[in-house]
Write a protein that holds these residues in place. Structure first.
Motif, PDB file in Angstrom:
ATOM      1  N   VAL A   7      40.408 -42.460 -17.496  1.00  0.00           N
ATOM      2  CA  VAL A   7      40.762 -42.714 -16.104  1.00  0.00           C
ATOM      3  C   VAL A   7      39.607 -43.425 -15.424  1.00  0.00           C
ATOM      4  O   VAL A   7      38.471 -42.955 -15.482  1.00  0.00           O
ATOM      5  CB  VAL A   7      41.022 -41.384 -15.354  1.00  0.00           C
ATOM      6  N   GLN A   8      39.888 -44.540 -14.801  1.00  0.00           N
ATOM      7  CA  GLN A   8      38.903 -45.185 -13.930  1.00  0.00           C
ATOM      8  C   GLN A   8      38.975 -44.450 -12.600  1.00  0.00           C
ATOM      9  O   GLN A   8      40.052 -44.258 -12.054  1.00  0.00           O
ATOM     10  CB  GLN A   8      39.247 -46.673 -13.759  1.00  0.00           C
ATOM     11  N   GLY A   9      37.855 -44.004 -12.075  1.00  0.00           N
ATOM     12  CA  GLY A   9      37.851 -43.263 -10.815  1.00  0.00           C
ATOM     13  C   GLY A   9      37.881 -41.756 -11.006  1.00  0.00           C
ATOM     14  O   GLY A   9      38.104 -41.010 -10.063  1.00  0.00           O
ATOM     15  N   ALA A  10      37.641 -41.298 -12.232  1.00  0.00           N
ATOM     16  CA  ALA A  10      37.653 -39.858 -12.514  1.00  0.00           C
ATOM     17  C   ALA A  10      36.582 -39.115 -11.724  1.00  0.00           C
ATOM     18  O   ALA A  10      36.694 -37.904 -11.520  1.00  0.00           O
ATOM     19  CB  ALA A  10      37.470 -39.607 -14.010  1.00  0.00           C
ATOM     20  N   THR A  35      46.432 -44.428  -5.831  1.00  0.00           N
ATOM     21  CA  THR A  35      45.401 -44.645  -4.815  1.00  0.00           C
ATOM     22  C   THR A  35      44.431 -43.471  -4.890  1.00  0.00           C
ATOM     23  O   THR A  35      44.751 -42.410  -5.459  1.00  0.00           O
ATOM     24  CB  THR A  35      46.013 -44.709  -3.404  1.00  0.00           C
ATOM     25  N   ALA A  36      43.263 -43.630  -4.296  1.00  0.00           N
ATOM     26  CA  ALA A  36      42.289 -42.540  -4.272  1.00  0.00           C
ATOM     27  C   ALA A  36      42.880 -41.325  -3.554  1.00  0.00           C
ATOM     28  O   ALA A  36      42.687 -40.188  -3.993  1.00  0.00           O
ATOM     29  CB  ALA A  36      41.004 -43.005  -3.604  1.00  0.00           C
ATOM     30  N   ALA A  37      43.631 -41.559  -2.490  1.00  0.00           N
ATOM     31  CA  ALA A  37      44.246 -40.454  -1.745  1.00  0.00           C
ATOM     32  C   ALA A  37      45.257 -39.709  -2.616  1.00  0.00           C
ATOM     33  O   ALA A  37      45.314 -38.469  -2.600  1.00  0.00           O
ATOM     34  CB  ALA A  37      44.919 -40.973  -0.477  1.00  0.00           C
ATOM     35  N   ALA A  42      46.508 -34.932  -5.999  1.00  0.00           N
ATOM     36  CA  ALA A  42      46.851 -34.380  -7.310  1.00  0.00           C
ATOM     37  C   ALA A  42      45.770 -33.412  -7.788  1.00  0.00           C
ATOM     38  O   ALA A  42      46.077 -32.370  -8.384  1.00  0.00           O
ATOM     39  CB  ALA A  42      47.052 -35.508  -8.318  1.00  0.00           C
ATOM     40  N   LEU A  43      44.502 -33.738  -7.537  1.00  0.00           N
ATOM     41  CA  LEU A  43      43.395 -32.866  -7.937  1.00  0.00           C
ATOM     42  C   LEU A  43      43.439 -31.534  -7.181  1.00  0.00           C
ATOM     43  O   LEU A  43      43.167 -30.478  -7.763  1.00  0.00           O
ATOM     44  CB  LEU A  43      42.054 -33.562  -7.707  1.00  0.00           C
ATOM     45  N   ARG A  44      43.784 -31.585  -5.891  1.00  0.00           N
ATOM     46  CA  ARG A  44      43.901 -30.349  -5.100  1.00  0.00           C
ATOM     47  C   ARG A  44      45.039 -29.468  -5.618  1.00  0.00           C
ATOM     48  O   ARG A  44      44.935 -28.246  -5.630  1.00  0.00           O
ATOM     49  CB  ARG A  44      44.149 -30.674  -3.623  1.00  0.00           C
TER      50      ARG A  44
END
Length: 163
Positions: A7-10, A35-37, A42-44
């Motif tokens: 993943v780019q942006g991990a 998107t970063a948002a 998804a991470l939350r």
């Protein structure tokens, strides 16, 4: 190097909101884009995703450190073999479109050094190279030509992502 496993942006999983690196695509394939948002959301909502991306970030940092050491201590032929193995691991083909200049930029050497190293691998019938198209003819030969950095990176990845 990021392929289908990554993943780019991990680093968003680490709370880092800006990228310090620029991604350059060297091969064709399919990718998903968030998107970063969307990724933060998804991470939350997924502790498993967050844990996985943190581990992936750790592996990627190790890869960067290993590459820096490799570039300082190993010959171009070994580094080229390692890079080709890593590319092979991340793609679904054993043929790549890359010029000597692109490889030189990736390895941090002059184009002539790649020409010499690729020529040695060709004479050993480990790779084929015609007009920017590289074919892996012997993965076993490529592994033997590579430095120990390749095996170290594979073991590190396997240890953290055993499933």
């Amino acid at each position: 190097m990021i392929g289908s496993e990554g993943v780019q942006g991990a680093t968003l999983a680490l709370g880092v909101n800006s990228a310090r690196l620029r991604a350059v695509v060297h091969g064709s394939g399919t990718a998903l884009r968030l998107t970063a948002a969307e990724l933060r959301r998804a991470l939350r909502n997924s502790p498993g995703l967050s844990r996985t991306l943190k581990r992936y970030s750790y592996v990627l940092m190790g890869q960067l450190l290993q590459t820096a050491a490799c570039n300082s201590f190993h010959e171009v032929e070994m580094r080229l073999a390692r890079w080709l193995l890593m590319t092979d691991d991340r793609t679904s083909t054993d043929q790549f479109l890359l010029t000597h200049q692109a490889l030189a930029d990736l390895l941090g050497v002059q184009r002539s050094a790649v020409t010499i190293a690729a020529g040695k691998l060709q004479r050993k019938e480990i790779i084929g190279y015609v007009r920017g198209q590289i074919s892996i003819l012997s993965r076993i030969g490529l592994e033997a030509a590579s430095c120990e950095c390749y095996g170290s990176q594979v073991k590190d990845h396997a240890r953290l992502f055993e499933h």
